[in-house]
Write a protein that holds these residues in place. Structure first.
Motif, PDB file in Angstrom:
ATOM      1  N   VAL A  95      63.355   9.014  18.906  1.00 31.62           N
ATOM      2  CA  VAL A  95      63.084   9.922  17.792  1.00 31.62           C
ATOM      3  C   VAL A  95      62.867   9.107  16.520  1.00 31.62           C
ATOM      4  O   VAL A  95      63.679   8.242  16.185  1.00 31.62           O
ATOM      5  CB  VAL A  95      64.252  10.908  17.577  1.00 31.62           C
ATOM      6  N   GLY A  96      61.787   9.379  15.817  1.00 30.04           N
ATOM      7  CA  GLY A  96      61.508   8.714  14.541  1.00 30.04           C
ATOM      8  C   GLY A  96      61.864   9.620  13.375  1.00 30.04           C
ATOM      9  O   GLY A  96      61.657  10.836  13.429  1.00 30.04           O
ATOM     10  N   PHE A 146      60.284  13.253  12.814  1.00 31.89           N
ATOM     11  CA  PHE A 146      60.383  14.188  11.696  1.00 31.89           C
ATOM     12  C   PHE A 146      59.929  13.424  10.462  1.00 31.89           C
ATOM     13  O   PHE A 146      60.636  12.541   9.976  1.00 31.89           O
ATOM     14  CB  PHE A 146      61.826  14.666  11.550  1.00 31.89           C
ATOM     15  N   ILE A 147      58.708  13.708   9.978  1.00 36.23           N
ATOM     16  CA  ILE A 147      58.136  12.910   8.903  1.00 36.23           C
ATOM     17  C   ILE A 147      57.505  13.802   7.846  1.00 36.23           C
ATOM     18  O   ILE A 147      57.279  14.994   8.042  1.00 36.23           O
ATOM     19  CB  ILE A 147      57.071  11.924   9.437  1.00 36.23           C
ATOM     20  N   PHE A 158      51.130  18.145  14.857  1.00 39.70           N
ATOM     21  CA  PHE A 158      52.069  18.414  13.766  1.00 39.70           C
ATOM     22  C   PHE A 158      52.622  19.831  13.880  1.00 39.70           C
ATOM     23  O   PHE A 158      51.857  20.790  13.954  1.00 39.70           O
ATOM     24  CB  PHE A 158      51.387  18.257  12.408  1.00 39.70           C
ATOM     25  N   GLU A 159      53.936  19.947  13.897  1.00 45.13           N
ATOM     26  CA  GLU A 159      54.609  21.245  13.885  1.00 45.13           C
ATOM     27  C   GLU A 159      55.275  21.391  12.511  1.00 45.13           C
ATOM     28  O   GLU A 159      56.365  20.885  12.282  1.00 45.13           O
ATOM     29  CB  GLU A 159      55.640  21.310  15.011  1.00 45.13           C
ATOM     30  N   LEU A 270      57.186  18.732   5.409  1.00 47.35           N
ATOM     31  CA  LEU A 270      57.912  18.057   6.484  1.00 47.35           C
ATOM     32  C   LEU A 270      57.500  18.667   7.816  1.00 47.35           C
ATOM     33  O   LEU A 270      57.437  19.888   7.961  1.00 47.35           O
ATOM     34  CB  LEU A 270      59.422  18.207   6.278  1.00 47.35           C
ATOM     35  N   SER A 271      57.209  17.788   8.763  1.00 44.64           N
ATOM     36  CA  SER A 271      56.718  18.240  10.055  1.00 44.64           C
ATOM     37  C   SER A 271      57.411  17.498  11.186  1.00 44.64           C
ATOM     38  O   SER A 271      57.839  16.351  11.029  1.00 44.64           O
ATOM     39  CB  SER A 271      55.206  18.018  10.175  1.00 44.64           C
ATOM     40  N   LEU A 272      57.511  18.177  12.313  1.00 45.39           N
ATOM     41  CA  LEU A 272      57.941  17.537  13.547  1.00 45.39           C
ATOM     42  C   LEU A 272      56.669  17.174  14.293  1.00 45.39           C
ATOM     43  O   LEU A 272      55.815  18.027  14.535  1.00 45.39           O
ATOM     44  CB  LEU A 272      58.794  18.500  14.367  1.00 45.39           C
TER      45      LEU A 272
END
Length: 309
Positions: A95-96, A146-147, A158-159, A270-272
């Motif tokens: 996970v990043g 999560f970035i 991108f979620e 912010l997106s997962l």
């Protein structure tokens, strides 16, 4: 397709030399060269450029390198899925997390929750910048991240989870942050700021807001370490700009001035993010759902803290 040849090819690229790769793989150099020749014959393309300094991939070699990583990861996932079939999720999940984000703030709760619910999952947490993380996901070296940012980016899905306003945060003395209520961007022009470097999305949106207003931020330090940022803000060396969720997680906001930036409001998304061309493994999907659960729990508590401010 012999996956051993793909593995050897990746090692040659990583080592930059057939000789070094042969030493790493503990096989004879002629045998490794033969594997490479077989790959080039199979694809009908030259994959490497050889020189006295070693080897470098051709365009075809770079394309095969990317796909080989994805193929071998899928093979590993298939083996893991077969081994744990019918049992609780097990395996390695990477996970990043973007620095100074809600994701980084949830790193410890995520580690704790994974250990409690899925003791057979080995969680690897990597805190890094969005560009580095996105590349790792595209090449299959990372499951999800999560970035900051909402895409689009080829090979990455991108979620979008949330959009956050940015806040000016600093000690009450000497940083120009004293006062109550919102603070306008123009009031920030002479405030000494401690910000991440320009590779970070927060810095990019702050710089863009100042540029659009024909102003320059007064950046007195570029800080990539959350611990250093906390100490510097507490010491009154400067103020910083963060989303509320990140500020709440790393700073003692009750002892600091926290003011939302307006005129204009500055926001980050912010997106997962996950790979667009390979599904999440069973353990990765379990971690994905657990992470979203932690985000919702964080949101449930954050409103109370905002009201306290």
């Amino acid at each position: 397709m012999d996956t051993r040849r793909l593995y050897s090819f990746i090692k040659i690229i990583d080592a930059g030399s057939i000789t070094r790769a042969a030493d790493i793989l503990h096989i004879a150099q002629p045998a490794l060269s033969q594997q490479l020749s077989a790959l080039e014959a199979q694809f009908g393309q030259q994959l490497l450029i050889r020189s006295k300094r070693g080897v470098a991939p051709t365009e075809a070699g770079r394309a095969l390198y990317r796909h080989a990583q994805l193929i071998l990861r899928q093979v590993d996932l298939a083996h893991a899925a077969v081994r744990v079939s019918g049992r609780a999720p097990a395996g390695s999940v990477s996970v990043g997390l973007a620095p100074y984000s809600l994701g980084a703030a949830l790193a410890l709760p995520l580690l704790k929750s994974v250990r409690e619910r899925y003791p057979d999952i080995l969680l690897h947490v990597n805190e890094n910048f969005g560009g580095v993380i996105s590349e790792a996901i595209m090449t299959g070296r990372m499951d999800m991240a999560f970035i900051y940012g909402a895409g689009p980016l080829r090979g990455v899905q991108f979620e979008h989870l949330r959009t956050e306003d940015l806040f000016l945060i600093g000690a009450e003395d000497g940083t120009g942050t004293h006062g109550e209520g919102d603070v306008s961007l123009h009031q920030l022009e002479r405030v000494p700021l401690l910000l991440p470097s320009r590779i970070h999305t927060i810095r990019q949106v702050v710089d863009a807001a100042f540029q659009q207003a024909s102003m320059e931020p007064t950046v007195v330090g570029e800080v990539e370490s959350a611990l250093t940022l906390v100490n510097a803000v507490d010491a009154g060396l400067g103020a910083t700009v963060l989303p509320w969720s990140a500020a709440r997680a790393i700073l003692d906001v009750r002892s600091l001035s926290v003011r939302r930036i307006v005129d204009p409001v500055i926001q980050v998304k912010l997106s997962l993010v996950m790979s667009d061309n390979q599904p999440l493994s069973e353990p990765a999907l379990a971690v994905h759902d657990l992470f979203l659960e932690l985000v919702r729990a964080f949101d449930d508590h954050s409103g109370e803290d905002k009201n306290h401010q």
